[in-house]
Scaffold this motif. Structure first.
Motif, PDB file in Angstrom:
ATOM      1  N   SER A  41      34.010  50.312  49.005  1.00 29.43           N
ATOM      2  CA  SER A  41      34.286  48.893  49.233  1.00 29.43           C
ATOM      3  C   SER A  41      33.729  48.116  48.044  1.00 29.43           C
ATOM      4  O   SER A  41      32.540  48.212  47.732  1.00 29.43           O
ATOM      5  N   PHE A  42      34.580  47.330  47.385  1.00 29.83           N
ATOM      6  CA  PHE A  42      34.155  46.717  46.133  1.00 29.83           C
ATOM      7  C   PHE A  42      34.840  45.369  45.924  1.00 29.83           C
ATOM      8  O   PHE A  42      35.925  45.091  46.458  1.00 29.83           O
ATOM      9  N   ASN A  43      34.152  44.548  45.181  1.00 27.50           N
ATOM     10  CA  ASN A  43      34.732  43.327  44.613  1.00 27.50           C
ATOM     11  C   ASN A  43      34.165  43.191  43.204  1.00 27.50           C
ATOM     12  O   ASN A  43      33.618  44.148  42.655  1.00 27.50           O
ATOM     13  N   GLU A  44      34.288  42.034  42.633  1.00 24.50           N
ATOM     14  CA  GLU A  44      33.898  41.870  41.225  1.00 24.50           C
ATOM     15  C   GLU A  44      32.412  42.118  40.999  1.00 24.50           C
ATOM     16  O   GLU A  44      32.010  42.599  39.939  1.00 24.50           O
ATOM     17  N   THR A  45      31.584  41.850  42.011  1.00 27.43           N
ATOM     18  CA  THR A  45      30.130  41.935  41.815  1.00 27.43           C
ATOM     19  C   THR A  45      29.455  43.013  42.647  1.00 27.43           C
ATOM     20  O   THR A  45      28.269  43.281  42.453  1.00 27.43           O
ATOM     21  N   ASP A  46      30.186  43.646  43.560  1.00 30.29           N
ATOM     22  CA  ASP A  46      29.530  44.559  44.497  1.00 30.29           C
ATOM     23  C   ASP A  46      30.356  45.824  44.690  1.00 30.29           C
ATOM     24  O   ASP A  46      31.597  45.785  44.684  1.00 30.29           O
ATOM     25  N   CYS A  65      32.858  44.181  55.420  1.00 28.87           N
ATOM     26  CA  CYS A  65      33.137  43.759  54.033  1.00 28.87           C
ATOM     27  C   CYS A  65      34.550  43.188  53.963  1.00 28.87           C
ATOM     28  O   CYS A  65      35.447  43.770  53.332  1.00 28.87           O
ATOM     29  N   SER A  66      34.758  42.082  54.610  1.00 20.78           N
ATOM     30  CA  SER A  66      36.106  41.505  54.694  1.00 20.78           C
ATOM     31  C   SER A  66      36.591  40.933  53.367  1.00 20.78           C
ATOM     32  O   SER A  66      37.794  40.778  53.157  1.00 20.78           O
ATOM     33  N   ASN A  67      35.660  40.606  52.465  1.00 21.01           N
ATOM     34  CA  ASN A  67      36.048  40.050  51.167  1.00 21.01           C
ATOM     35  C   ASN A  67      36.057  41.115  50.070  1.00 21.01           C
ATOM     36  O   ASN A  67      36.013  40.788  48.894  1.00 21.01           O
ATOM     37  N   HIS A  68      36.077  42.368  50.465  1.00 23.60           N
ATOM     38  CA  HIS A  68      36.115  43.484  49.530  1.00 23.60           C
ATOM     39  C   HIS A  68      37.483  44.171  49.572  1.00 23.60           C
ATOM     40  O   HIS A  68      38.247  44.026  50.531  1.00 23.60           O
ATOM     41  N   THR A  69      37.768  44.897  48.512  1.00 22.53           N
ATOM     42  CA  THR A  69      38.886  45.839  48.518  1.00 22.53           C
ATOM     43  C   THR A  69      38.340  47.208  48.918  1.00 22.53           C
ATOM     44  O   THR A  69      37.286  47.629  48.443  1.00 22.53           O
ATOM     45  N   HIS A  70      39.067  47.911  49.783  1.00 20.62           N
ATOM     46  CA  HIS A  70      38.573  49.174  50.327  1.00 20.62           C
ATOM     47  C   HIS A  70      39.475  50.334  49.886  1.00 20.62           C
ATOM     48  O   HIS A  70      40.699  50.268  50.069  1.00 20.62           O
ATOM     49  N   TRP A  71      38.838  51.333  49.318  1.00 14.51           N
ATOM     50  CA  TRP A  71      39.537  52.593  49.012  1.00 14.51           C
ATOM     51  C   TRP A  71      38.977  53.663  49.944  1.00 14.51           C
ATOM     52  O   TRP A  71      37.823  54.075  49.825  1.00 14.51           O
ATOM     53  N   ILE A  72      39.803  54.093  50.887  1.00 15.11           N
ATOM     54  CA  ILE A  72      39.414  55.131  51.840  1.00 15.11           C
ATOM     55  C   ILE A  72      39.962  56.460  51.324  1.00 15.11           C
ATOM     56  O   ILE A  72      41.181  56.677  51.331  1.00 15.11           O
ATOM     57  N   LYS A  73      39.081  57.312  50.888  1.00 18.12           N
ATOM     58  CA  LYS A  73      39.464  58.577  50.262  1.00 18.12           C
ATOM     59  C   LYS A  73      39.277  59.705  51.273  1.00 18.12           C
ATOM     60  O   LYS A  73      38.158  60.001  51.689  1.00 18.12           O
ATOM     61  N   ILE A  74      40.375  60.341  51.673  1.00 13.22           N
ATOM     62  CA  ILE A  74      40.348  61.397  52.677  1.00 13.22           C
ATOM     63  C   ILE A  74      40.756  62.713  52.012  1.00 13.22           C
ATOM     64  O   ILE A  74      41.893  62.846  51.532  1.00 13.22           O
ATOM     65  N   ASN A  75      39.853  63.669  51.992  1.00 11.46           N
ATOM     66  CA  ASN A  75      40.122  65.002  51.436  1.00 11.46           C
ATOM     67  C   ASN A  75      40.189  66.002  52.582  1.00 11.46           C
ATOM     68  O   ASN A  75      39.173  66.298  53.221  1.00 11.46           O
ATOM     69  N   GLY A  76      41.394  66.528  52.820  1.00  9.68           N
ATOM     70  CA  GLY A  76      41.607  67.445  53.931  1.00  9.68           C
ATOM     71  C   GLY A  76      42.480  66.816  54.995  1.00  9.68           C
ATOM     72  O   GLY A  76      42.302  65.647  55.355  1.00  9.68           O
ATOM     73  N   SER A 169      39.865  45.915  34.939  1.00  4.43           N
ATOM     74  CA  SER A 169      40.543  45.337  36.104  1.00  4.43           C
ATOM     75  C   SER A 169      40.381  46.173  37.353  1.00  4.43           C
ATOM     76  O   SER A 169      40.971  45.842  38.385  1.00  4.43           O
ATOM     77  N   ILE A 170      39.611  47.231  37.280  1.00  4.07           N
ATOM     78  CA  ILE A 170      39.565  48.183  38.380  1.00  4.07           C
ATOM     79  C   ILE A 170      39.067  47.556  39.684  1.00  4.07           C
ATOM     80  O   ILE A 170      39.525  47.906  40.776  1.00  4.07           O
ATOM     81  N   ARG A 171      38.150  46.580  39.580  1.00  2.60           N
ATOM     82  CA  ARG A 171      37.605  45.954  40.790  1.00  2.60           C
ATOM     83  C   ARG A 171      38.293  44.652  41.173  1.00  2.60           C
ATOM     84  O   ARG A 171      38.128  44.172  42.287  1.00  2.60           O
ATOM     85  N   THR A 172      39.042  44.084  40.261  1.00  5.35           N
ATOM     86  CA  THR A 172      39.556  42.728  40.490  1.00  5.35           C
ATOM     87  C   THR A 172      41.071  42.661  40.640  1.00  5.35           C
ATOM     88  O   THR A 172      41.590  41.634  41.084  1.00  5.35           O
ATOM     89  N   ALA A 173      41.783  43.713  40.286  1.00  6.33           N
ATOM     90  CA  ALA A 173      43.249  43.633  40.264  1.00  6.33           C
ATOM     91  C   ALA A 173      43.893  43.967  41.591  1.00  6.33           C
ATOM     92  O   ALA A 173      45.117  43.956  41.703  1.00  6.33           O
ATOM     93  N   GLY A 174      43.102  44.286  42.613  1.00  9.76           N
ATOM     94  CA  GLY A 174      43.653  44.487  43.939  1.00  9.76           C
ATOM     95  C   GLY A 174      43.982  45.934  44.251  1.00  9.76           C
ATOM     96  O   GLY A 174      43.881  46.829  43.408  1.00  9.76           O
ATOM     97  N   PRO A 175      44.413  46.191  45.493  1.00 14.54           N
ATOM     98  CA  PRO A 175      44.700  47.566  45.928  1.00 14.54           C
ATOM     99  C   PRO A 175      45.885  48.190  45.200  1.00 14.54           C
ATOM    100  O   PRO A 175      45.939  49.408  45.029  1.00 14.54           O
ATOM    101  N   GLY A 176      46.854  47.360  44.793  1.00 16.62           N
ATOM    102  CA  GLY A 176      47.995  47.896  44.052  1.00 16.62           C
ATOM    103  C   GLY A 176      47.571  48.533  42.745  1.00 16.62           C
ATOM    104  O   GLY A 176      48.129  49.557  42.318  1.00 16.62           O
ATOM    105  N   TYR A 177      46.537  47.947  42.106  1.00 13.45           N
ATOM    106  CA  TYR A 177      46.042  48.519  40.856  1.00 13.45           C
ATOM    107  C   TYR A 177      45.346  49.857  41.111  1.00 13.45           C
ATOM    108  O   TYR A 177      45.476  50.791  40.315  1.00 13.45           O
TER     109      TYR A 177
END
Length: 374
Positions: A41-46, A65-76, A169-177
């Motif tokens: 879970s990330f944004n520009e500062t966290d 973390c409602s103001n964060h972008t979330h990457w849920i990584k599932i292996n398996g 831009s990895i933290r700020t460009a959104g989930p599409g990035y």
């Protein structure tokens, strides 16, 4: 030469095919691994990282973390209930969930109301020299990216490093990035595999010129088979990226499309490398077969020269080996019955004649330059 001269195995799980099954049926592949879940879970500062998660942790993290972008990584993919719960939580179509667990999908990009879904093929050589061709699936919705992988291999370590660094831009460009970055990492690893294959092709070609043997043909065929597998991933991957560029979804922004054009160029470059390597491997096989054929022709030429030299000698020896009698049982001369048998020094004359014919034929062949081409 490495260990690539043994057969290249394609490592994959056995798929479950239920003929006539209801669309959207979630059939977990045989031998599928138990899921390992990490949330970034990330944004520009966290940046917050939570490991060894379950469905409850996922929902709590997203709410917290409602103001964060979330990457849920599932292996398996070995937990059907987890996949169903994710589909229920995000409102994902059952057909999408079916495509996630059916790991034989070709790369594609589909748009749905409120989210997008895409698949790719992850290709690499494992420690046993097997070519691994597994599936990557990703869902992008609102501020969430969910990625599904078959193995526990940490394939996207470069993305994690970039997230920790927090640059660009990895933290700020959104989930599409993030979805683009995952796709681009898969493409970059295609070049790693192609670079290794290029080295193997060069080694096989060097061996062809230095010490050719039948293993060259087998090596080249295995390399060509590997390239065909990569080609089957590159071509639809190009179409997938093109669909993302033309997408009207708000999740794929204009800035992301700019990066996707660069990824499209990389995909075209990988396809060109695959096609050129395929031509080289085919030419190696053709050249080896041509060399074998030429070598066989040289052997046949030597045998032909030997046969041509000895045929007249055998003819002379056969004639004078018939041993017709010069006289009958009463001592009378029999006319026309090989008078040469009674010549003084006839044996010497016959040998001289035979050697003369043999050396004469060899001289003629030498003048024609046949011996220079052996």
């Amino acid at each position: 030469m490495g260990n690539f001269n043994r057969r290249v195995h394609l490592k994959r799980h056995k798929e479950k095919f239920e003929v006539g099954a209801r669309p959207g049926t979630i059939a977990i592949p045989e031998g599928a691994l138990k899921p390992q879940i990490i949330i970034y879970s990330f944004n520009e500062t966290d940046l917050q990282t939570t490991k060894n998660c379950d469905m409850k942790d996922i929902t709590q993290q997203i709410k917290k973390c409602s103001n964060h972008t979330h990457w849920i990584k599932i292996n398996g993919l070995g937990d059907a209930k987890l996949i169903e719960d994710i589909g229920t939580f995000l409102g994902i179509n059952q057909l999408v969930l079916e495509d996630i667990v059916n790991t034989h999908q070709r790369p594609k990009f589909d748009e749905y109301e409120g989210y997008v879904f895409g698949t790719s093929r992850i290709i690499y050589f494992n420690d046993d020299g097997e070519l691994v061709n597994c599936q990557f699936s990703g869902i992008v919705k609102d501020n969430i990216v969910i990625s599904f992988e078959e193995s526990h291999l940490d394939y996207f370590e470069p993305i994690k490093i970039r997230l920790k660094a927090g640059k660009g831009s990895i933290r700020t460009a959104g989930p599409g990035y993030i979805f683009y970055a995952l796709t681009d990492t898969i493409l970059d690893n295609y070049f790693v595999v192609l670079s290794e294959l290029g080295d193997r092709i060069d080694q096989t070609e060097d061996k062809l010129y230095e010490r050719p043997d039948k293993s060259i043909m087998f090596d080249a065929q295995q390399l060509k088979r590997t390239l065909i597998i990569i080609r089957r991933s590159c071509w639809p991957e190009r179409d997938k990226i093109n669909d993302m560029i033309r997408s009207e979804s708000e999740l794929i922004t204009k800035d992301v499309k700019l990066y996707l054009r660069d990824a499209y160029d990389h995909c075209i470059q990988a396809m060109d490398m695959v096609e050129s390597y395929k031509e080289v491997t085919s030419s190696i096989i053709d050249l080896y077969l041509s060399m074998v054929s030429n070598r066989m022709n040289e052997i046949m030429k030597v045998l032909t020269i030997i046969s041509v030299v000895f045929i007249p000698l055998t003819f002379i020896a056969g004639i004078y080996g018939m041993n017709f009698s010069r006289t009958d049982d009463k001592g009378h001369l029999i006319p026309d019955n090989m008078p040469e048998l009674y010549w003084p020094h006839g044996y010497i004359y016959a040998l001289i004649l035979m050697f003369g014919i043999g050396f004469g034929l060899l001289f003629v062949f030498w003048k024609k330059g046949w011996f220079n081409k052996l």
